[in-house]
Design a protein around this motif. Structure first.
Motif, PDB file in Angstrom:
ATOM      1  N   PRO A 251       1.036  -1.642  -0.309  1.00 20.17           N
ATOM      2  CA  PRO A 251       0.049  -0.165  -0.349  1.00 20.17           C
ATOM      3  C   PRO A 251       0.577   1.695  -0.225  1.00 20.17           C
ATOM      4  N   GLY A 252       0.417   2.239  -0.955  1.00 23.72           N
ATOM      5  CA  GLY A 252       1.179   3.543  -0.713  1.00 23.72           C
ATOM      6  C   GLY A 252       1.742   4.158  -2.415  1.00 23.72           C
ATOM      7  N   ARG A 253       1.166   2.124  -3.366  1.00 23.75           N
ATOM      8  CA  ARG A 253       0.803   3.859  -4.908  1.00 23.75           C
ATOM      9  C   ARG A 253       0.253   4.414  -5.265  1.00 23.75           C
ATOM     10  N   LEU A 254      -0.026   5.833  -5.685  1.00 26.55           N
ATOM     11  CA  LEU A 254      -0.850   6.549  -6.808  1.00 26.55           C
ATOM     12  C   LEU A 254      -2.208   5.997  -6.966  1.00 26.55           C
ATOM     13  N   PRO A 255      -3.556   6.151  -6.747  1.00 24.97           N
ATOM     14  CA  PRO A 255      -4.361   5.403  -6.984  1.00 24.97           C
ATOM     15  C   PRO A 255      -4.609   6.557  -8.792  1.00 24.97           C
ATOM     16  N   GLU A 256      -4.898   4.661  -9.482  1.00 25.89           N
ATOM     17  CA  GLU A 256      -5.300   5.620 -10.989  1.00 25.89           C
ATOM     18  C   GLU A 256      -5.567   7.191 -11.257  1.00 25.89           C
ATOM     19  N   PRO A 257      -5.619   7.771 -12.809  1.00 28.02           N
ATOM     20  CA  PRO A 257      -5.954   9.405 -12.277  1.00 28.02           C
ATOM     21  C   PRO A 257      -7.245   9.222 -12.537  1.00 28.02           C
ATOM     22  N   GLU A 258      -8.421   8.206 -13.198  1.00 29.34           N
ATOM     23  CA  GLU A 258      -9.232   8.411 -13.701  1.00 29.34           C
ATOM     24  C   GLU A 258     -10.117   8.318 -12.410  1.00 29.34           C
ATOM     25  N   ALA A 259      -9.692   6.964 -11.404  1.00 32.11           N
ATOM     26  CA  ALA A 259     -10.552   6.609 -10.467  1.00 32.11           C
ATOM     27  C   ALA A 259      -9.979   8.535  -8.877  1.00 32.11           C
ATOM     28  N   ILE A 260      -9.505   9.188  -9.499  1.00 32.13           N
ATOM     29  CA  ILE A 260      -8.849  10.287  -8.207  1.00 32.13           C
ATOM     30  C   ILE A 260      -9.613  11.006  -8.685  1.00 32.13           C
ATOM     31  N   ALA A 261     -10.107  11.565 -10.655  1.00 36.42           N
ATOM     32  CA  ALA A 261     -10.725  12.365 -10.800  1.00 36.42           C
ATOM     33  C   ALA A 261     -12.373  12.442 -10.231  1.00 36.42           C
TER      34      ALA A 261
END
Length: 403
Positions: free
Chosen positions: A156-166
């Motif tokens: 755990p610590g990976r940036l979520p995918e851009p689509e999920a963040i948006a």
């Protein structure tokens, strides 16, 4: 919408470039505010070229415009991606030693932070306390994804995918018109085993089903995603049931549908499966002939759901991936299928020649149970997902479903 995209100094800053592009393509006005360390990973020219706005990092730049106050005051949404351990610590203690932390102090709009750091940093008591402090103040801090990090380590610590963040960020300011509803979405393509090595499958990536789940979550629904074999990750925040075959998908959907207001069958389900599964790998024959392959038809899950609804008033939506042929067009086949299936809505989309499966975009026609045109839409798969949920809500207003 006026969005501030804060970028802290981590290797995941490169993903924020993709997030910026997605927000801009969505029609939003985005001001990028990186930390000085972030510019060590992605340069100022990249942010300015993609945002169309000047980029500053220091409170002593653009002093005549009082940028350290104005940027936060004008924002309607603030996203920080990646949010490093250092940025979380400075935000939690109210530091204002660069333009981004000053903006966070001034902003009165929704703020979402997407952490990215090594597992040990994320799990350290100091970071845990900082995240708790920020959340107590109303800041929306996402859980990081698990996966490959910088170097060889994973966790755990990976940036979520851009689509999920948006999607998570826009949900803070978008419509919550699916709130109070529980929806089930199936996605991906089933695989029917032939022997221990081979299977019958299809080209579905699961992108459209994932987009439907993600947008439903953003619009307030409780979401169960029945995931067959997908090439994209499930969105954070949904309940995921993993399946492999058409039979497994049928069982999972029927179970989940018992408490669902809406069931959307976006998965590409095999129409046929091998009559028998060979226990060992089928070998090539010396004479060059091929062994016979007997197929049997799988259960029509959509028609079964439409006929035997486990809840009164439940709305059932099907997807039909079609190609035209000598017997009719994509729409002709879609209308015939709508009559056979009995679903309340049928979303028909052409596939092949770069369309549909695996593509970033989609084009659909939404039919009602009689085959009448309800809507027609083309765009990104997230845009199509919103159009489908709009059609679902329109059906709901006519008394098909009630939260």
């Amino acid at each position: 919408m006026r969005i501030v995209l804060g970028v802290a100094g981590g290797i995941a800053a490169y993903k924020a470039v993709l997030l910026l592009r997605q927000l801009r393509e969505g029609g939003h006005d985005v001001r990028v505010v990186p930390t000085p360390a972030a510019l060590e990973f992605v340069g100022r020219a990249t942010w300015e070229a993609l945002s169309g706005q000047p980029v500053t990092t220091d409170v002593f730049e653009d002093v005549d415009q009082v940028a350290h106050v104005a940027v936060g005051q004008q924002a309607e949404l603030v996203i920080v991606a990646p949010a490093t351990a250092d940025l979380l610590a400075r935000a939690a203690t109210g530091r204002a030693d660069d333009l981004l932390t000053a903006t966070l102090l001034v902003a009165r709009c929704p703020v979402l932070m997407a952490p990215a750091m090594h597992t040990e940093m994320w799990q350290h008591p100091a970071t845990v306390a900082n995240v708790a402090t920020l959340r107590a103040r109303g800041v929306h801090v996402l859980e990081p994804a698990s996966g490959r990090l910088t170097g060889a380590d994973t966790g755990p610590g990976r940036l979520p995918e851009p689509e999920a963040i948006a999607a998570a960020a826009l949900a803070l300011v978008g419509p919550r018109d699916l709130a109070g509803r529980h929806v089930v979405v199936s996605a991906g393509g089933t695989r029917e085993p032939l022997d221990p090595v081979r299977f019958l499958g299809n080209r579905s990536s699961g992108r459209q089903g994932v987009a439907l789940a993600r947008t439903a979550l953003a619009r307030g629904a409780q979401v169960t995603l029945v995931a067959a074999n997908m090439s994209v990750p499930a969105p954070p925040g949904v309940d995921v049931v993993q399946v492999e075959t058409a039979a497994e998908l049928r069982d999972a959907v029927r179970t989940a549908a018992k408490v669902a207001d809406v069931v959307v069958m976006a998965a590409a389900v095999a129409d046929y499966r091998p009559a028998t599964i060979v226990a060992s790998k089928i070998k090539k024959r010396a004479d060059g002939s091929a062994p016979p392959l007997e197929l049997v038809q799988t259960t029509d899950i959509l028609a079964e759901l439409a006929r035997d609804r486990p809840r009164p008033g439940q709305l059932v939506v099907g997807f039909a991936a079609e190609t035209g042929d000598d017997e009719g067009s994509v729409l002709d086949h879609g209308r015939a299928k709508a009559a056979r299936k009995g679903a309340d809505l049928l979303v028909v989309n052409p596939v092949g020649d770069g369309k549909g499966f695996g593509a970033e975009t989609n084009e659909v026609v939404v039919l009602d149970g009689t085959g009448e045109l309800v809507a027609r839409f083309a765009g990104s798969k997230d845009d199509v997902a919103h159009a489908v949920w709009d059609a679902v809500l329109a059906a709901s207003e006519h008394g098909v479903i009630r939260p």
